[in-house]
Design an enzyme around this catalytic site. Structure first.
Site, PDB file in Angstrom:
ATOM      1  N   SER A 279       0.854  -1.192   0.000  1.00  0.00           N
ATOM      2  CA  SER A 279       0.000   0.000   0.000  1.00  0.00           C
ATOM      3  C   SER A 279       0.882   1.231   0.000  1.00  0.00           C
ATOM      4  O   SER A 279       2.025   1.195   0.487  1.00  0.00           O
ATOM      5  CB  SER A 279      -0.897   0.014   1.245  1.00  0.00           C
ATOM      6  OG  SER A 279      -1.495   1.282   1.423  1.00  0.00           O
TER       7      SER A 279
ATOM      8  N   TYR B 213      -1.296  -0.761  10.260  1.00  0.00           N
ATOM      9  CA  TYR B 213      -1.433  -1.031   8.823  1.00  0.00           C
ATOM     10  C   TYR B 213      -0.168  -0.618   8.082  1.00  0.00           C
ATOM     11  O   TYR B 213       0.348  -1.367   7.247  1.00  0.00           O
ATOM     12  CB  TYR B 213      -2.643  -0.269   8.292  1.00  0.00           C
ATOM     13  CG  TYR B 213      -2.957  -0.531   6.836  1.00  0.00           C
ATOM     14  CD1 TYR B 213      -3.527  -1.735   6.435  1.00  0.00           C
ATOM     15  CD2 TYR B 213      -2.718   0.438   5.876  1.00  0.00           C
ATOM     16  CE1 TYR B 213      -3.833  -1.972   5.101  1.00  0.00           C
ATOM     17  CE2 TYR B 213      -3.018   0.211   4.539  1.00  0.00           C
ATOM     18  CZ  TYR B 213      -3.575  -0.997   4.155  1.00  0.00           C
ATOM     19  OH  TYR B 213      -3.869  -1.220   2.834  1.00  0.00           O
TER      20      TYR B 213
END
Length: 272
Positions: free
Chosen positions: A154, A166
Site C-alpha cells: 500500500s 497497517y
C-alpha cells in the site's frame, strides 16, 4: 529474435490468486487479477476464505472461456497454505505465478491500537505472504523451473498517515518482497510488490460511506489524474509483473496511485 516480440508468456501457465473473491459481482484487486490472467490464457486457482466468493470469480472466468478453480482456504494457517499449493499442482500440474493479495485494514496509533489487533493485522497482511510463498516457491522450482510472485502492499507503507499498524504491516511486505527477490533470483523466480493508492473496491464498499459521492470525490481529488483507481488498475499491474514483459524486473515496488503520493497528505484519502 529482435527483442520486440509481444510475448507475455502467460498462456498455459498456472497462477494462485489469494483473496480472489469479492462480494457479488464487485471487482476487487484479486478478482481483477484472476480474470485478467485468465484472459491471457493462464489457468487460475482462486483462493478465498469464502468459497462462494471464490466460485463467483471462477464463474466469471469460465463465462469468458477461461480456466479456473475455486478453493476455500484460511491462509493464516500454515497447513492451509501447504494444501492450497498441493491442490493447485494436483488440479493443474504446475505452478508458475503467485499473487499474494490478502490484507485487512487497521486504524490508530501505537497508543490506541490493541496488541491483539496489531498481531492480527501482521498475521493477515504479512505472515500469510510468508507462509504461502514458503510452499509456492519450491513448487515453482520443481514444476516450472522458476516463476514470479507479486505481493500487494500500500502507499501507506511509503507515506504514513495515522494508520500505524497497517503502515507497519505494509512496509514489512516491501521488505519481504525484496528479501525474497534476493534469495530466489538464482531459482529464476522474480518477486515484486505493488503499492495501490485510493481504490474503489468491494473492501471500500463495505465501509458504509465508501460508496458515497463525497468519498468518491475525495479519492478522485487525491489523484493528480483526478480519478479514483479500481481493482482493474491493480489487476493490470499484477498481470504485467507476472508476465514476460517484466522478465528483467525483480525486487521492485510499483506504485499504482494516480499520482496521489505526489501531493500533500491533506489531499489523501483513507481508503486503500
Amino acid at each position: 529474435m529482435t527483442g520486440l516480440e509481444d510475448d507475455a508468456g502467460l498462456a498455459g501457465k498456472v497462477a494462485i490468486v489469494s483473496g480472489g473473491g469479492a462480494a457479488g459481482d464487485g471487482i476487487g484487486n484479486g478478482r481483477a487479477a484472476a480474470i485478467l490472467l485468465a484472459r491471457a490464457g493462464t489457468k487460475v486457482m482462486v483462493a478465498d476464505l469464502d468459497l462462494a466468493l471464490a466460485q463467483r470469480t471462477v464463474d466469471m472466468i469460465e463465462a469468458e472461456g477461461g480456466s479456473a478453480a475455486a478453493i476455500a482456504c484460511d491462509i493464516t494457517r500454515e497447513s492451509e497454505c501447504k494444501r492450497l499449493v498441493q491442490q493447485t499442482i494436483s488440479r493443474f500440474g504446475r505452478l508458475d505465478f503467485l499473487d499474494n493479495n490478502v490484507g485487512i485494514g487497521s486504524r490508530g496509533s501505537v497508543v490506541d491500537e490493541k496488541p491483539e489487533e496489531y498481531r492480527r493485522v501482521m498475521q493477515v497482511n504479512v505472515e500469510t505472504m510468508f507462509l504461502l510463498s514458503k510452499y509456492a516457491i519450491p513448487a515453482m522450482i520443481e514444476t516450472a523451473k522458476g516463476g514470479a510472485i507479486v505481493n500487494i502492499s500500500s502507499i501507506s507503507a511509503l507515506r504514513p498517515r495515522g494508520l500505524t499498524t497497517y503502515t507497519v504491516s505494509k512496509a514489512a511486505v516491501i521488505g519481504l518482497t525484496q528479501a525474497m527477490a534476493v534469495d530466489h533470483g538464482r531459482d529464476n523466480i522474480r518477486v515484486n510488490c505493488i503499492c495501490p493508492g485510493p481504490m474503489y473496491t468491494p473492501m471500500v464498499y463495505a465501509r458504509g460511506n465508501g460508496m458515497s459521492e463525497a468519498a468518491r470525490t475525495q479519492r478522485a481529488r487525491a489523484s493528480v489524474l483526478k480519478t479514483e483507481g479500481t481493482g482493474w488498475d491493480i489487476g493490470q499491474a499484477v498481470r504485467f509483473l507476472l508476465s514476460g514483459h517484466a522478465r528483467y524486473i525483480t525486487g521492485q515496488v510499483l506504485v499504482v496511485d494516480g499520482g496521489v503520493t505526489l501531493q500533500g497528505p491533506e489531499r489523501d484519502s483513507q481508503d486503500r
